[in-house]
Scaffold this active site. Structure first.
Site, PDB file in Angstrom:
ATOM      1  N   MET A   1      21.178  78.044  42.858  1.00  0.00           N
ATOM      2  CA  MET A   1      19.944  78.063  43.632  1.00  0.00           C
ATOM      3  C   MET A   1      20.250  78.440  45.080  1.00  0.00           C
ATOM      4  O   MET A   1      21.397  78.611  45.469  1.00  0.00           O
ATOM      5  CB  MET A   1      19.268  76.696  43.572  1.00  0.00           C
ATOM      6  CG  MET A   1      18.702  76.332  42.206  1.00  0.00           C
ATOM      7  SD  MET A   1      17.757  74.809  42.269  1.00  0.00           S
ATOM      8  CE  MET A   1      17.375  74.605  40.531  1.00  0.00           C
ATOM      9  N   CYS A   2      19.213  78.528  45.876  1.00  0.00           N
ATOM     10  CA  CYS A   2      19.335  78.917  47.276  1.00  0.00           C
ATOM     11  C   CYS A   2      19.894  77.773  48.112  1.00  0.00           C
ATOM     12  O   CYS A   2      20.116  76.671  47.621  1.00  0.00           O
ATOM     13  CB  CYS A   2      17.956  79.305  47.810  1.00  0.00           C
ATOM     14  SG  CYS A   2      17.077  80.488  46.767  1.00  0.00           S
ATOM     15  N   GLN A   3      20.126  78.049  49.386  1.00  0.00           N
ATOM     16  CA  GLN A   3      20.518  77.002  50.322  1.00  0.00           C
ATOM     17  C   GLN A   3      19.659  77.087  51.570  1.00  0.00           C
ATOM     18  O   GLN A   3      19.219  78.167  51.974  1.00  0.00           O
ATOM     19  CB  GLN A   3      22.005  77.106  50.688  1.00  0.00           C
ATOM     20  CG  GLN A   3      22.920  76.680  49.544  1.00  0.00           C
ATOM     21  CD  GLN A   3      24.292  76.240  50.029  1.00  0.00           C
ATOM     22  OE1 GLN A   3      24.517  75.963  51.199  1.00  0.00           O
ATOM     23  NE2 GLN A   3      25.223  76.159  49.102  1.00  0.00           N
TER      24      GLN A   3
END
Length: 259
Positions: A1-3
């Site tokens: 996933m994104c950060q």
């Protein structure tokens, strides 16, 4: 996933140190290479930079590392695409106007079958679940409070409720700011640190970069940094609890709402 990366301060501060380590995760020390973005509040204005290239190789990201823009509220994002193609319009953070001021939003997670009815007051430009959630939040804010920006306690209570509603569809780690407060919600993972006097030295985890904050601050400065994973190897970061919401104002936690 994104950060995610956020900064909230009591005085305008640059985010060069934190962003340097954060951007390295955008294709070098981690796999978040599907674009990135950052937004800085300056008075009533917002400087907004996005790029669909990996942050580690983006010329725009290099500019941010060299340009010490000072702001009291900053939101940054590095993307690993789950919904929506790798295109500029799908890069976070997203920016919209509501009640005569800018709002900035970024999200880490994946919302399954999240298809709220949008009435046209706020519509996505791209194809991400994240931008759809942002438009829905702003739409519901306008429905709830009409033409007037509510007081911070009322707004916080509302955002707590709608964050829980959206999180029922999946992972909803998010940051939202109107330039006065930084609203954060954790579904799975967020950490924060508050740097204040007496300031110490810190070393980035992802780059061989060290800074002595005592040399670049005053005793009155206070800086809160919120991030998905801790950025430094020698500081004590506090982890959010799943389902928790925190509101940061002037570099400190103003409100904590447990799950």
């Amino acid at each position: 996933m994104c950060q995610l990366l956020g900064m909230n301060c009591n005085t305008p501060t640059d985010i060069v140190f934190s962003f340097t380590g954060f951007a390295t995760r955008g294709g070098r020390t981690d796999e978040h290479k599907d674009g990135w973005g950052i937004a800085f509040f300056e008075g009533n204005g917002v400087r907004h930079f996005v790029d669909h290239q990996p942050a580690v190789s983006s010329p725009v990201a290099d500019l941010i590392k060299r340009l010490p823009i000072q702001s009291k509220n900053v939101i940054a994002h590095i993307r690993k695409a789950t919904q929506g193609e790798v295109m500029l319009e799908n890069c976070h953070p997203f920016v919209r106007e509501c009640w005569g001021r800018y709002w900035v939003f970024a999200h880490n997670g994946d919302l399954k079958e999240f298809a709220p009815e949008l009435d046209g007051s706020f519509l996505p430009v791209g194809t991400t679940d994240s931008e759809r959630a942002f438009c829905y939040i702003l739409q519901q804010m306008r429905h709830r409070f009409g033409r007037t920006l509510p007081a911070l306690p009322e707004l916080t209570s509302f955002l707590r409720g709608i964050a829980s509603e959206i999180a029922a569809y999946g992972t909803f780690n998010m940051m939202l700011s109107n330039g006065e407060a930084l609203f954060t919600h954790c579904s799975t993972k967020l950490h924060y640190i508050i740097r204040q006097y007496p300031f110490t030295t810190a070393n980035l985890s992802d780059e061989q970069v060290t800074v002595d904050f005592a040399e670049v601050t005053t005793p009155d400065d206070r800086v809160a940094v919120i991030v998905t994973e801790p950025l430094t190897s020698d500081e004590i970061w506090t982890q959010f609890s799943p389902g928790e919401m925190k509101v940061f104002v002037d570099g400190k936690v103003l409100a904590e709402l447990p799950a």
